[in-house]
Design an enzyme around this catalytic site. Structure first.
Site, PDB file in Angstrom:
ATOM      1  N   ASP A  49       0.862  -1.182   0.000  1.00 55.16           N
ATOM      2  CA  ASP A  49       0.000   0.000   0.000  1.00 55.16           C
ATOM      3  C   ASP A  49       0.903   1.238   0.000  1.00 55.16           C
ATOM      4  OD1 ASP A  49      -1.684   2.110   0.624  1.00 55.16           O
ATOM      5  OD2 ASP A  49      -2.780   1.004   2.168  1.00 55.16           O
ATOM      6  N   SER A  73      -7.994   7.096  -9.431  1.00 51.78           N
ATOM      7  CA  SER A  73      -7.703   7.909 -10.621  1.00 51.78           C
ATOM      8  C   SER A  73      -8.937   8.624 -11.169  1.00 51.78           C
ATOM      9  CB  SER A  73      -7.068   7.029 -11.697  1.00 51.78           C
ATOM     10  OG  SER A  73      -7.919   5.946 -12.005  1.00 51.78           O
ATOM     11  N   ASN A 110      -5.090  17.557 -14.721  1.00 49.47           N
ATOM     12  CA  ASN A 110      -5.775  18.790 -15.156  1.00 49.47           C
ATOM     13  C   ASN A 110      -6.881  19.160 -14.161  1.00 49.47           C
ATOM     14  OD1 ASN A 110      -8.591  17.880 -16.610  1.00 49.47           O
ATOM     15  ND2 ASN A 110      -7.029  16.305 -16.867  1.00 49.47           N
ATOM     16  N   HIS A 111      -7.393  18.159 -13.413  1.00 47.04           N
ATOM     17  CA  HIS A 111      -8.502  18.438 -12.490  1.00 47.04           C
ATOM     18  C   HIS A 111      -8.059  19.231 -11.247  1.00 47.04           C
ATOM     19  CE1 HIS A 111     -11.135  16.304 -15.085  1.00 47.04           C
ATOM     20  NE2 HIS A 111     -10.305  15.264 -15.096  1.00 47.04           N
ATOM     21  N   TYR A 137     -11.331  14.699  -6.074  1.00 45.08           N
ATOM     22  CA  TYR A 137     -10.152  14.165  -6.767  1.00 45.08           C
ATOM     23  C   TYR A 137      -9.192  15.308  -7.122  1.00 45.08           C
ATOM     24  CZ  TYR A 137      -7.562  12.264 -10.804  1.00 45.08           C
ATOM     25  OH  TYR A 137      -6.583  11.890 -11.691  1.00 45.08           O
TER      26      TYR A 137
HETATM   27  N1  LIG Z   1      -5.152   8.220 -17.076  1.00 42.69           N
HETATM   28  C1  LIG Z   1      -5.344   9.535 -17.088  1.00 42.69           C
HETATM   29  O1  LIG Z   1      -5.885  10.089 -18.054  1.00 42.69           O
HETATM   30  C2  LIG Z   1      -4.910  10.400 -15.938  1.00 42.69           C
HETATM   31  C3  LIG Z   1      -5.134  11.782 -16.027  1.00 42.69           C
HETATM   32  C4  LIG Z   1      -4.708  12.599 -14.980  1.00 42.69           C
HETATM   33  C5  LIG Z   1      -4.056  12.046 -13.891  1.00 42.69           C
HETATM   34  N2  LIG Z   1      -3.873  10.698 -13.819  1.00 42.69           N
HETATM   35  C6  LIG Z   1      -3.220  10.154 -12.631  1.00 42.69           C
HETATM   36  O2  LIG Z   1      -2.205   9.236 -12.991  1.00 42.69           O
HETATM   37  C7  LIG Z   1      -2.144   8.169 -12.041  1.00 42.69           C
HETATM   38  C8  LIG Z   1      -2.280   6.842 -12.757  1.00 42.69           C
HETATM   39  O3  LIG Z   1      -3.456   6.865 -13.523  1.00 42.69           O
HETATM   40  P1  LIG Z   1      -3.997   5.554 -14.263  1.00 42.69           P
HETATM   41  O4  LIG Z   1      -4.875   6.044 -15.376  1.00 42.69           O
HETATM   42  O5  LIG Z   1      -2.877   4.632 -14.548  1.00 42.69           O
HETATM   43  O6  LIG Z   1      -4.929   4.981 -13.111  1.00 42.69           O
HETATM   44  P2  LIG Z   1      -5.326   3.457 -12.782  1.00 42.69           P
HETATM   45  O7  LIG Z   1      -6.560   3.557 -11.967  1.00 42.69           O
HETATM   46  O8  LIG Z   1      -5.336   2.653 -14.025  1.00 42.69           O
HETATM   47  O9  LIG Z   1      -4.109   2.967 -11.880  1.00 42.69           O
HETATM   48  C9  LIG Z   1      -3.922   3.339 -10.548  1.00 42.69           C
HETATM   49  C10 LIG Z   1      -3.163   2.207  -9.865  1.00 42.69           C
HETATM   50  O10 LIG Z   1      -2.914   2.601  -8.516  1.00 42.69           O
HETATM   51  C11 LIG Z   1      -3.072   1.440  -7.719  1.00 42.69           C
HETATM   52  N3  LIG Z   1      -3.357   1.868  -6.342  1.00 42.69           N
HETATM   53  C12 LIG Z   1      -4.477   2.454  -5.858  1.00 42.69           C
HETATM   54  N4  LIG Z   1      -4.353   2.679  -4.547  1.00 42.69           N
HETATM   55  C13 LIG Z   1      -3.131   2.225  -4.188  1.00 42.69           C
HETATM   56  C14 LIG Z   1      -2.423   2.190  -2.979  1.00 42.69           C
HETATM   57  N5  LIG Z   1      -2.943   2.682  -1.843  1.00 42.69           N
HETATM   58  N6  LIG Z   1      -1.182   1.655  -2.977  1.00 42.69           N
HETATM   59  C15 LIG Z   1      -0.627   1.163  -4.108  1.00 42.69           C
HETATM   60  N7  LIG Z   1      -1.265   1.168  -5.301  1.00 42.69           N
HETATM   61  C16 LIG Z   1      -2.491   1.707  -5.341  1.00 42.69           C
HETATM   62  C17 LIG Z   1      -4.220   0.674  -8.339  1.00 42.69           C
HETATM   63  O11 LIG Z   1      -4.218  -0.682  -7.947  1.00 42.69           O
HETATM   64  C18 LIG Z   1      -3.926   0.884  -9.827  1.00 42.69           C
HETATM   65  O12 LIG Z   1      -3.144  -0.169 -10.343  1.00 42.69           O
HETATM   66  C19 LIG Z   1      -3.250   8.432 -11.027  1.00 42.69           C
HETATM   67  O13 LIG Z   1      -2.697   9.080  -9.902  1.00 42.69           O
HETATM   68  C20 LIG Z   1      -4.191   9.365 -11.763  1.00 42.69           C
HETATM   69  O14 LIG Z   1      -4.920  10.200 -10.876  1.00 42.69           O
HETATM   70  C21 LIG Z   1      -4.293   9.864 -14.805  1.00 42.69           C
END
Ligand SMILES: NC(=O)c1ccc[n+]([C@@H]2O[C@H](COP(=O)([O-])OP(=O)(O)OC[C@H]3O[C@@H](n4cnc5c(N)ncnc54)[C@H](O)[C@@H]3O)[C@@H](O)[C@H]2O)c1
Length: 271
Positions: A49, A73, A110-111, A137
């Site tokens: 975690d 996310s 961006n949020h 978020y």
């Molecule tokens: N995909 C996008 O368009 C986007 C846009 C803006 C920001 N982000 C940010 O980028 C990051 C990754 O995004 P993503 O699209 O790969 O999201 P995702 O949801 O696919 O992946 C997030 C990962 O984090 C893991 N996770 C959650 N809580 C956890 C914890 N406490 N300890 C360890 N692992 C944990 C989940 O198991 C998952 O594998 C996030 O922080 C998200 O907010 C993504």
């Protein structure tokens, strides 16, 4: 090869980085709360975690840099966002400080500035988009940027916050014609954030070289990011299916798009 700890490694962006960073000379230590579906040759897996400081210190030991992606996310309840996103960002930075790791790349969004309106003309620079979150978020990403700033000013870390647009295999909405970050450009962006000399505290947009971009990439390019992809190749099909984007529609006129609409009100995200 330098070792990078990637948190949230089993997610969408983590999976893209696990594919692309080794070709850029990075050895991977991949941490997620769930096991990876596959562990690649040379990759170290950590199931933990990211909100557990002891586990994060263990995982960070010996790494040259941290890319912190772990968290929820999208929008969720306040208790979930607070305890997962804000706590894990603190742990990522504090573990880096305690283990002497000086470079941390944070997956902001961006949020963090979602209610910022589109400028009348020209491109929106990061400095002209201060915190203006559109959701709980988004608040967690404002906290992420604030914690990053603290660890730069107080402890001398280099922290690059990526205000990612829409990091998906391909754009699926007309908004994403402006906000898409392609998989290949995701790797380039993170590699630039990891290798830019002495960035101090930086906040940069994370989008591809989209024809319809209205977020300025000057600061990202200054760190060495050279985007190659353009969502415009999907424009004709998306517009035919979904209609021509109306620039006055909040979805297109605000940084956070759909997240600024009433369907993201707190009533829909109760614990
Ligand atoms: N995909 C996008 O368009 C986007 C846009 C803006 C920001 N982000 C940010 O980028 C990051 C990754 O995004 P993503 O699209 O790969 O999201 P995702 O949801 O696919 O992946 C997030 C990962 O984090 C893991 N996770 C959650 N809580 C956890 C914890 N406490 N300890 C360890 N692992 C944990 C989940 O198991 C998952 O594998 C996030 O922080 C998200 O907010 C993504």
């Amino acid at each position: 090869m330098s070792l990078v700890l990637v948190t949230g490694a089993a997610g969408r962006i983590g999976t893209v980085l696990r594919g692309g960073l080794p070709e850029r000379g990075w050895a991977l230590r991949s941490l997620d709360v769930v096991p990876l579906p596959d562990v690649r040759p040379g990759e170290e897996q950590v199931v933990a975690d990211a909100g557990d400081l002891v586990a994060m210190v263990d995982a960070t030991e010996g790494a040259s840099a941290v890319v912190h992606l772990a968290g929820i996310s999208g929008e969720s309840t306040w208790p979930a966002i607070r305890s997962t996103n804000i706590e894990s960002t603190f742990c990522a930075l504090e573990a880096a400080r305690l283990t002497g790791v000086s470079r941390v790349v944070l997956a902001s969004s961006n949020h963090a500035t979602g209610y910022t309106p589109r400028p009348d003309g020209g491109l929106l620079r990061e400095v002209d988009a201060p915190p203006r979150p559109d959701t709980y978020y988004g608040v967690s990403k404002v906290a992420m940027e604030a914690l990053g700033s603290l660890y730069v000013d107080r402890y001398g870390l280099d922290v690059v916050c990526l205000r990612i647009g829409s990091a998906f295999a391909e754009p699926t909405t007309t908004r994403q014609l402006a906000t898409w970050l392609s998989p290949a450009d995701t790797v380039s962006l993170v590699d630039a954030a990891l290798t830019a000399p002495s960035p101090g505290f930086s906040v940069i947009w994370g989008v591809s070289a989209n024809t319809r971009n209205w977020w300025d990439l000057t600061a990202a390019r200054a760190l060495g990011y050279e985007p190659q992809d353009d969502a415009e190749v999907y424009a004709e099909a998306l517009i035919e299916a979904l209609g021509t984007p109306d620039p006055a529609d909040p979805v297109h006129a605000r940084v956070g798009g759909e997240y600024t609409l009433a369907e993201f009100d707190a009533e829909n995200f109760q614990a």
